[in-house]
Design a protein around this motif. Structure first.
Motif, PDB file in Angstrom:
ATOM      1  N   GLY A 434       0.852  -1.188   0.000  1.00 53.89           N
ATOM      2  CA  GLY A 434       0.000   0.000   0.000  1.00 53.89           C
ATOM      3  C   GLY A 434       0.885   1.233   0.000  1.00 53.89           C
ATOM      4  N   SER A 435       0.260   2.408   0.012  1.00 54.66           N
ATOM      5  CA  SER A 435       1.060   3.637  -0.003  1.00 54.66           C
ATOM      6  C   SER A 435       1.910   3.677   1.262  1.00 54.66           C
ATOM      7  CB  SER A 435       0.141   4.855  -0.065  1.00 54.66           C
ATOM      8  OG  SER A 435       0.929   6.025  -0.019  1.00 54.66           O
ATOM      9  N   GLY A 436       3.233   3.703   1.100  1.00 46.84           N
ATOM     10  CA  GLY A 436       4.133   3.628   2.243  1.00 46.84           C
ATOM     11  C   GLY A 436       4.122   2.218   2.802  1.00 46.84           C
ATOM     12  N   THR A 437       4.619   1.262   1.996  1.00 49.77           N
ATOM     13  CA  THR A 437       4.657  -0.139   2.437  1.00 49.77           C
ATOM     14  C   THR A 437       5.409  -0.255   3.766  1.00 49.77           C
ATOM     15  OG1 THR A 437       4.452  -1.043   0.227  1.00 49.77           O
ATOM     16  CG2 THR A 437       5.584  -2.436   1.824  1.00 49.77           C
ATOM     17  N   VAL A 438       4.816  -0.997   4.704  1.00 49.53           N
ATOM     18  CA  VAL A 438       5.448  -1.159   6.018  1.00 49.53           C
ATOM     19  C   VAL A 438       6.106  -2.527   6.080  1.00 49.53           C
ATOM     20  CG1 VAL A 438       5.058  -1.258   8.509  1.00 49.53           C
ATOM     21  CG2 VAL A 438       3.696   0.302   7.098  1.00 49.53           C
ATOM     22  N   ILE A 439       7.379  -2.540   6.455  1.00 49.33           N
ATOM     23  CA  ILE A 439       8.102  -3.799   6.557  1.00 49.33           C
ATOM     24  C   ILE A 439       8.383  -4.052   8.038  1.00 49.33           C
ATOM     25  CG2 ILE A 439      10.145  -5.098   5.822  1.00 49.33           C
ATOM     26  CD1 ILE A 439       9.771  -2.237   3.753  1.00 49.33           C
ATOM     27  N   ASP A 444      12.145  -6.217  15.505  1.00 50.92           N
ATOM     28  CA  ASP A 444      12.775  -4.996  15.007  1.00 50.92           C
ATOM     29  C   ASP A 444      11.804  -3.835  14.930  1.00 50.92           C
ATOM     30  OD1 ASP A 444      15.658  -5.318  13.944  1.00 50.92           O
ATOM     31  OD2 ASP A 444      14.658  -7.188  13.395  1.00 50.92           O
ATOM     32  N   ILE A 445      12.375  -2.636  14.873  1.00 51.30           N
ATOM     33  CA  ILE A 445      11.565  -1.440  14.630  1.00 51.30           C
ATOM     34  C   ILE A 445      11.117  -1.496  13.165  1.00 51.30           C
ATOM     35  CG2 ILE A 445      11.751   1.076  14.407  1.00 51.30           C
ATOM     36  CD1 ILE A 445      13.749   0.953  16.766  1.00 51.30           C
ATOM     37  N   PRO A 446       9.839  -1.247  12.895  1.00 50.83           N
ATOM     38  CA  PRO A 446       9.398  -1.370  11.491  1.00 50.83           C
ATOM     39  C   PRO A 446       9.990  -0.292  10.578  1.00 50.83           C
ATOM     40  CG  PRO A 446       7.610  -0.583  12.893  1.00 50.83           C
ATOM     41  CD  PRO A 446       8.751  -0.905  13.806  1.00 50.83           C
ATOM     42  N   HIS A 447      10.012  -0.607   9.309  1.00 49.60           N
ATOM     43  CA  HIS A 447      10.495   0.329   8.287  1.00 49.60           C
ATOM     44  C   HIS A 447       9.320   0.742   7.401  1.00 49.60           C
ATOM     45  CE1 HIS A 447      14.298  -1.345   9.535  1.00 49.60           C
ATOM     46  NE2 HIS A 447      14.956  -0.467   8.788  1.00 49.60           N
ATOM     47  N   ILE A 448       9.330   1.992   6.975  1.00 52.14           N
ATOM     48  CA  ILE A 448       8.356   2.435   5.972  1.00 52.14           C
ATOM     49  C   ILE A 448       9.140   2.709   4.694  1.00 52.14           C
ATOM     50  CG2 ILE A 448       6.668   4.207   5.342  1.00 52.14           C
ATOM     51  CD1 ILE A 448       6.075   4.631   8.272  1.00 52.14           C
TER      52      ILE A 448
END
Ligand SMILES: NC(=O)C1=CN([C@@H]2O[C@H](COP(=O)(O)OP(=O)(O)OC[C@H]3O[C@@H](n4cnc5c(N)ncnc54)[C@H](OP(=O)(O)O)[C@@H]3O)[C@@H](O)[C@H]2O)[C@@H](O)CC1
Ligand SMILES: [K+]
Length: 515
Positions: A434-439, A444-448
Motif C-alpha cells: 500500500g502507499s508507504g509499504t510497512v516492513i 525490530d523497529i518497522p520500516h516504511i
C-alpha cells in the motif's frame, strides 16, 4: 533543514515520543525557544519555496501549531512580505507559547488580520497551513458549545486545500494523524478518489521529528514534499535516548558481483503458483511468470517455475531462462520458494509441503488467503521460525485483515501496528503493501518504504515484488533486509517511470535494478 528524499534512512517518531523529546528539550532551553525556532524555520522555507509570493495567507489554529504560524508571520512581515493572518484561537485558551507569538504578530504593523480568509489567491501567492499539528483530536468534539469553532476550522481547511496557491503545511498537513497517516474524522478532503487527487499540501515542514504518518496511508498524498527541521534536537539533546517508532527506509547497500562467481552463488528460486484455465476456468499462469521474471531480473542464479495447471504448459516461450518443473520434482529443502502468485485454489494442495519443507519462503496472495482460513496451515507457518527457515509475507491490506481476523479499514487505520502484529503472530517478516509499504519483523523497529507511487496500482505488480523478494532470499539475505531491498527497488522503478505512460507489471519486472 533537510529535504527528505529516498537517499538515506531517517528515524521517525510518533506523537508520544515527539512530545517526550519536546519536553526534554524545552527543559534545557529558555522558554519559547522551540516555537521561535519553529516559526523561523517555517518563514525561511516559505521564502525559499515562494520567493516571489505576492500575498502569504497564514491560517492559524487555536493551539501551538497556530503559534508556529504566528511566529512565522512575524518573520515574514519583518522581511517585507505581504502577510494576511486568519487566526482561530481565543486569548483565554491560548497555550503560553502561542500567546507570546500571537503578541509578537499583533505588534507587527504590516500584518493584515482577516476573519474571512482571502478568496482571490492565485498561483503567485502562498498559503501556510498552521491550523492543526500533532494535537489533532482523533474524535469529533462531544460538547455542543464548540461546533461553531470546529466548523470554521473545517471551512478554512477546505479553503486551503482548494486554493490555487501552493500550500506549505506546518509540522503536518492539518487534519492528518501524525502517527497513522489517516485523516481525523470530519477533516478528510472532500474529493477522495484515486483519479482526482485531493487538493493537498505541496510542502510540509516537519518540526523537531519526522512523523510516520507523513509517509504511509494518506500521508504521502497529503504532505507533498516533506522537509525536516530538528529545531536543534540532534545537537542539543541527541535524538538518541528516544528509540524511533519506525525508520523511513533508505537505499539498500550497493553490491557488485564477484568476477569469480557462478549461478550457484546467487541461489535458486522456485515460483509455485499460476492456477491453470482447466481447474475453474480462470487462468492465472501469468502471475507466476511475472514473479519468475522478477526473480530473474532481481539476480537469482536460476529460476524454476512450477505452474499449478495440471501440466498443460510444457514450455515458456516468452522467457526461455525460466525452467518449468513439476511440483514433485522441486527439492524444496534447498530452494527459496515464492508461493501464491495466481495460485487460486490449486495452491491449497501444495501449501502443507511448501510450509514444511521450503528452505526460505515468500507467501503472497492466494497462499495468504488460504492460510487465513486454515488453522493447521497457520501453525505450520508459525513453526517455520523455530526451524530457522526464513519466511516473508507480502499481504495487501485485505489479505492482512483476513490473517488478523479484522477489516482492511482497521488495518489501514493503523498500518504500522497491523504489520507488527502480523509479524509477531506468525513469527516472520511482513511487507504490508500500500502507499508507504510497512516492513515489519518480530524483534525490530518497522520500516516504511519511501519509494513508489500510484502507477504500481495495476495487476501483477505484487507478483513482481514477491519474485524479487525470492531472489534476495535465494542470495542469502536476511529476510528483513531482503524485504526492504525488494520493496525499495520495486518502488524506484515506478518513480523513474514516465508519468504519462502506464506501467505494466511485465515492464516493471524487466526494469528492476538491484545493487
Ligand atoms: N512538539 C514539539 O516539539 C513542538 C511543537 N510545536 C508545534 O506545536 C504543535 C502541537 O501543538 P498543540 O499540542 O497545541 O496542538 P495543535 O496541533 O496546535 O492542536 C491543538 C488545538 O487544536 C484543537 N483541535 C484539535 N483537533 C481539532 C479538530 N478536529 N477540530 C477543531 N479543533 C481541533 C484543539 O482543541 P481542543 O481539543 O483542545 O478542544 C486545540 O485547541 C506541533 O504540531 C507543532 O506545530 C512547535 O512549536 C515546537 C516544537
Ligand atoms: K498544520
Amino acid at each position: 533543514m533537510q529535504r527528505i528524499t529516498p537517499d538515506q534512512t531517517y528515524p521517525l517518531f510518533n506523537t508520544e515520543a515527539t512530545r517526550r523529546l519536546e519536553q526534554a528539550m524545552a527543559a534545557q532551553l529558555a522558554p519559547h525557544t522551540l516555537m521561535q525556532r519553529a516559526g523561523l524555520a517555517v518563514a525561511q522555507l516559505a521564502q525559499a519555496i515562494a520567493p516571489h509570493a505576492r500575498t502569504i495567507w497564514i491560517a492559524c489554529g487555536p493551539g501551538n501549531n497556530g503559534g508556529d504560524g504566528l511566529e512565522a508571520a512575524h518573520h515574514l512581515a519583518r522581511a517585507g512580505r505581504k502577510v494576511v493572518i486568519s487566526w482561530l484561537g481565543t486569548t483565554e485558551t491560548l497555550p503560553p507559547d502561542a500567546r507570546q507569538s500571537w503578541e509578537k504578530a499583533r505588534h507587527c504593523a504590516n500584518i493584515e488580520w482577516a476573519d474571512t480568509p482571502p478568496t482571490d489567491l492565485t498561483g503567485q501567492d502562498l498559503c501556510i497551513d498552521a491550523l492543526l499539528g500533532i494535537g489533532v483530536r482523533s474524535s469529533t468534539r462531544p460538547t455542543p458549545s464548540a461546533p461553531t469553532h470546529d466548523t470554521v476550522l473545517a471551512q478554512w481547511l477546505a479553503q486551503l486545500r482548494s486554493s490555487a496557491a501552493p500550500v506549505l503545511a506546518v509540522d503536518v498537513p492539518s487534519g492528518l494523524d501524525a502517527d497513522t497517516g489517516q485523516y481525523a474524522p470530519g477533516l478528510e478532503p472532500a474529493t477522495h478518489s484515486a483519479a482526482a487527487k485531493p487538493g493537498t499540501a505541496q510542502h510540509t515542514l516537519s518540526l523537531l521529528t519526522l512523523k510516520p504518518g507523513l509517509f504511509t496511508a494518506h500521508g504521502r498524498d497529503a504532505a507533498g514534499q516533506v522537509w525536516w527541521h530538528d529545531l536543534g534536537a540532534t545537537a542539543e539533546t541527541g535524538l538518541n535516548h528516544e528509540p524511533p517508532t519506525a525508520w523511513l527506509a533508505g537505499p539498500p547497500p550497493r553490491g557488485g558481483r564477484l568476477h569469480a562467481s557462478h549461478k550457484g552463488s546467487y541461489g535458486d528460486v522456485a515460483v509455485v503458483g499460476g492456477e491453470g484455465l482447466a481447474l475453474r476456468g480462470m487462468g492465472m499462469t501469468g502471475a507466476a511468470l511475472l514473479a519468475g521474471s522478477a526473480a530473474l531480473h532481481g539476480g537469482a542464479g536460476r529460476v524454476l517455475v512450477s505452474l499449478l495447471d495440471q501440466d498443460q504448459a510444457t514450455e515458456i516461450h516468452t522467457q526461455p531462462e525460466l525452467m518449468l518443473r513439476r511440483f514433485e520434482a522441486l527439492e524444496l529443502e534447498s530452494l527459496s520458494v515464492v508461493c501464491g502468485c495466481g495460485g487460486g485454489q490449486a495452491v491449497r494442495t501444495v501449501l502443507p509441503a511448501v510450509l514444511q519443507r521450503a528452505q526460505a519462503l515468500v507467501l503472497d496472495a492466494d497462499a495468504l488467503n488460504i492460510i487465513s482460513t486454515d488453522g493447521a496451515l497457520q501453525q505450520a507457518l508459525t513453526a517455520r521460525s523455530a526451524r530457522q527457515h526464513p519466511t516473508v509475507l507480502t499481504p495487501h491490506p485485505l489479505e492482512a485483515a483476513r490473517l488478523l481476523h479484522t477489516t482492511s479499514a482497521q488495518v489501514q487505520a493503523h498500518r504500522l501496528m497491523a504489520a507488527r502484529e502480523l509479524a509477531k503472530k506468525f513469527q516472520c517478516t511482513v511487507a504490508l503493501k500500500g502507499s508507504g509499504t510497512v516492513i515489519a519483523h518480530p524483534d525490530d523497529i518497522p520500516h516504511i518504504n519511501p519509494t513508489g507511487n500510484g502507477s504500481l496500482a495495476t495487476a501483477g505488480t505484487g507478483d513482481v515484488l514477491a519474485g524479487l523478494l525470492g531472489a534476495g532470499l535465494a542470495a542469502g539475505m536476511m529476510p528483513l533486509q531482503a524485504a526492504i531491498r525488494a520493496v525499495f527497488a520495486h518502488g524506484q522503478v515506478a518513480d523513474a517511470w514516465p508519468l504519462d505512460e502506464p506501467l505494466t507489471a511485465g515492464a516493471l519486472a524487466r526494469r528492476i535494478k538491484i545493487g
